[in-house]
Design a protein around this motif. Structure first.
Motif, PDB file in Angstrom:
ATOM      1  N   ILE A  66       0.832  -1.210   0.000  1.00 42.18           N
ATOM      2  CA  ILE A  66       0.000   0.000   0.000  1.00 42.18           C
ATOM      3  C   ILE A  66       0.864   1.255   0.000  1.00 42.18           C
ATOM      4  O   ILE A  66       0.631   2.178  -0.785  1.00 42.18           O
ATOM      5  CB  ILE A  66      -0.970  -0.011   1.208  1.00 42.18           C
ATOM      6  N   THR A  67       1.857   1.285   0.881  1.00 42.78           N
ATOM      7  CA  THR A  67       2.707   2.485   0.955  1.00 42.78           C
ATOM      8  C   THR A  67       3.593   2.616  -0.273  1.00 42.78           C
ATOM      9  O   THR A  67       3.896   3.725  -0.696  1.00 42.78           O
ATOM     10  CB  THR A  67       3.555   2.499   2.244  1.00 42.78           C
ATOM     11  N   LEU A  68       4.001   1.493  -0.863  1.00 41.95           N
ATOM     12  CA  LEU A  68       4.804   1.533  -2.082  1.00 41.95           C
ATOM     13  C   LEU A  68       3.998   2.135  -3.230  1.00 41.95           C
ATOM     14  O   LEU A  68       4.473   3.025  -3.938  1.00 41.95           O
ATOM     15  CB  LEU A  68       5.282   0.126  -2.448  1.00 41.95           C
ATOM     16  N   LYS A  69       2.766   1.670  -3.403  1.00 45.43           N
ATOM     17  CA  LYS A  69       1.912   2.195  -4.481  1.00 45.43           C
ATOM     18  C   LYS A  69       1.643   3.684  -4.324  1.00 45.43           C
ATOM     19  O   LYS A  69       1.589   4.422  -5.307  1.00 45.43           O
ATOM     20  CB  LYS A  69       0.584   1.438  -4.529  1.00 45.43           C
ATOM     21  N   ALA A  70       1.483   4.123  -3.084  1.00 43.65           N
ATOM     22  CA  ALA A  70       1.165   5.530  -2.821  1.00 43.65           C
ATOM     23  C   ALA A  70       2.408   6.376  -2.567  1.00 43.65           C
ATOM     24  O   ALA A  70       2.303   7.593  -2.426  1.00 43.65           O
ATOM     25  CB  ALA A  70       0.232   5.627  -1.615  1.00 43.65           C
ATOM     26  N   ALA A  71       3.570   5.734  -2.492  1.00 42.78           N
ATOM     27  CA  ALA A  71       4.825   6.414  -2.137  1.00 42.78           C
ATOM     28  C   ALA A  71       4.642   7.198  -0.843  1.00 42.78           C
ATOM     29  O   ALA A  71       5.098   8.318  -0.696  1.00 42.78           O
ATOM     30  CB  ALA A  71       5.304   7.321  -3.261  1.00 42.78           C
ATOM     31  N   SER A  72       3.955   6.562   0.111  1.00 37.52           N
ATOM     32  CA  SER A  72       3.653   7.223   1.379  1.00 37.52           C
ATOM     33  C   SER A  72       4.557   6.704   2.497  1.00 37.52           C
ATOM     34  O   SER A  72       5.314   5.756   2.317  1.00 37.52           O
ATOM     35  CB  SER A  72       2.185   7.023   1.731  1.00 37.52           C
ATOM     36  N   TYR A  96       9.822   6.835   1.091  1.00 35.84           N
ATOM     37  CA  TYR A  96      10.207   6.440  -0.262  1.00 35.84           C
ATOM     38  C   TYR A  96      10.840   7.607  -1.010  1.00 35.84           C
ATOM     39  O   TYR A  96      10.427   8.758  -0.858  1.00 35.84           O
ATOM     40  CB  TYR A  96       8.979   5.956  -1.049  1.00 35.84           C
ATOM     41  N   LEU A  97      11.820   7.264  -1.820  1.00 36.51           N
ATOM     42  CA  LEU A  97      12.370   8.206  -2.795  1.00 36.51           C
ATOM     43  C   LEU A  97      11.719   7.871  -4.117  1.00 36.51           C
ATOM     44  O   LEU A  97      11.607   6.690  -4.477  1.00 36.51           O
ATOM     45  CB  LEU A  97      13.891   8.064  -2.906  1.00 36.51           C
ATOM     46  N   VAL A  98      11.275   8.889  -4.839  1.00 37.41           N
ATOM     47  CA  VAL A  98      10.565   8.665  -6.096  1.00 37.41           C
ATOM     48  C   VAL A  98      11.294   9.332  -7.250  1.00 37.41           C
ATOM     49  O   VAL A  98      12.029  10.304  -7.068  1.00 37.41           O
ATOM     50  CB  VAL A  98       9.104   9.189  -6.029  1.00 37.41           C
ATOM     51  N   ASP A  99      11.051   8.806  -8.455  1.00 33.81           N
ATOM     52  CA  ASP A  99      11.647   9.406  -9.648  1.00 33.81           C
ATOM     53  C   ASP A  99      10.735  10.519 -10.165  1.00 33.81           C
ATOM     54  O   ASP A  99       9.727  10.862  -9.526  1.00 33.81           O
ATOM     55  CB  ASP A  99      11.937   8.337 -10.715  1.00 33.81           C
ATOM     56  N   GLU A 100      11.069  11.052 -11.328  1.00 37.11           N
ATOM     57  CA  GLU A 100      10.309  12.175 -11.890  1.00 37.11           C
ATOM     58  C   GLU A 100       8.868  11.803 -12.246  1.00 37.11           C
ATOM     59  O   GLU A 100       8.010  12.665 -12.390  1.00 37.11           O
ATOM     60  CB  GLU A 100      11.018  12.787 -13.105  1.00 37.11           C
ATOM     61  N   GLU A 101       8.573  10.504 -12.329  1.00 33.50           N
ATOM     62  CA  GLU A 101       7.203  10.056 -12.606  1.00 33.50           C
ATOM     63  C   GLU A 101       6.489   9.613 -11.323  1.00 33.50           C
ATOM     64  O   GLU A 101       5.453   8.963 -11.383  1.00 33.50           O
ATOM     65  CB  GLU A 101       7.230   8.916 -13.624  1.00 33.50           C
TER      66      GLU A 101
END
Length: 121
Positions: A66-72, A96-101
Motif C-alpha cells: 500500500i505504501t509503495l503504491k502511494a509512495a507514502s 520512499y524516494l521517487v523518480d520524476e514520474e
C-alpha cells in the motif's frame, strides 16, 4: 522524557526497490539475526520477510504494498523471529524516494527494537 536519542539502538536501512536489495547496518542486522557482512551486501525482500513472525507477515506485506503504491510513509511494528528462536518486537519507519514520474525506487528508514528491556536479546 530524555530528549537525547539513543542512537546505539537505532538502525538504518535502505531498500533498493529496483534491484530488490535491502541494505542493513549493524543494528538492523542484529535485530533480524542476519550476518553483518550479508546485510551490508544486501539481501532480498523475501529474506527480510521470512524473519517477520508469521502472525504479522501478511500485515507487513500489505502495508509495504500500500505504501509503495502511494509512495507514502511506512510505519509498522511487528515481531521478528531469529534463527536461534528468539523473538523481538521491531518498529520500522521509512520514506520512499521517487523518480520524476513519482515511482518509488528506494525506501530509506530506521528500525529499532521496542521489546520490553527484560525480553531483549
Amino acid at each position: 522524557m530524555n530528549p537525547v536519542l539513543n542512537t546505539k539502538q537505532l538502525g538504518f536501512y535502505c531498500w533498493d526497490i529496483t534491484n530488490d536489495r535491502f541494505y542493513l547496518d549493524e543494528v538492523c542486522a542484529k535485530l533480524f539475526g542476519i550476518p553483518l557482512r550479508q546485510a551490508m551486501q544486501g539481501i532480498s525482500i523475501f529474506q527480510m520477510l521470512e524473519k517477520v513472525d508469521l502472525d504479522h507477515r501478511n500485515r507487513v506485506i500489505e502495508s509495504a504494498l500500500i505504501t509503495l503504491k502511494a509512495a507514502s510513509f511506512y510505519n509498522q511494528e511487528y515481531a521478528v523471529r531469529r534463527s536461534d528462536g528468539s523473538v523481538s518486537w521491531v518498529r520500522t519507519l521509512g520514506r520512499y524516494l521517487v523518480d520524476e514520474e513519482n515511482i518509488p525506487f528506494k525506501r530509506l528508514g530506521t528500525m529499532e527494537e521496542i521489546s520490553p528491556p527484560d525480553r531483549r536479546h
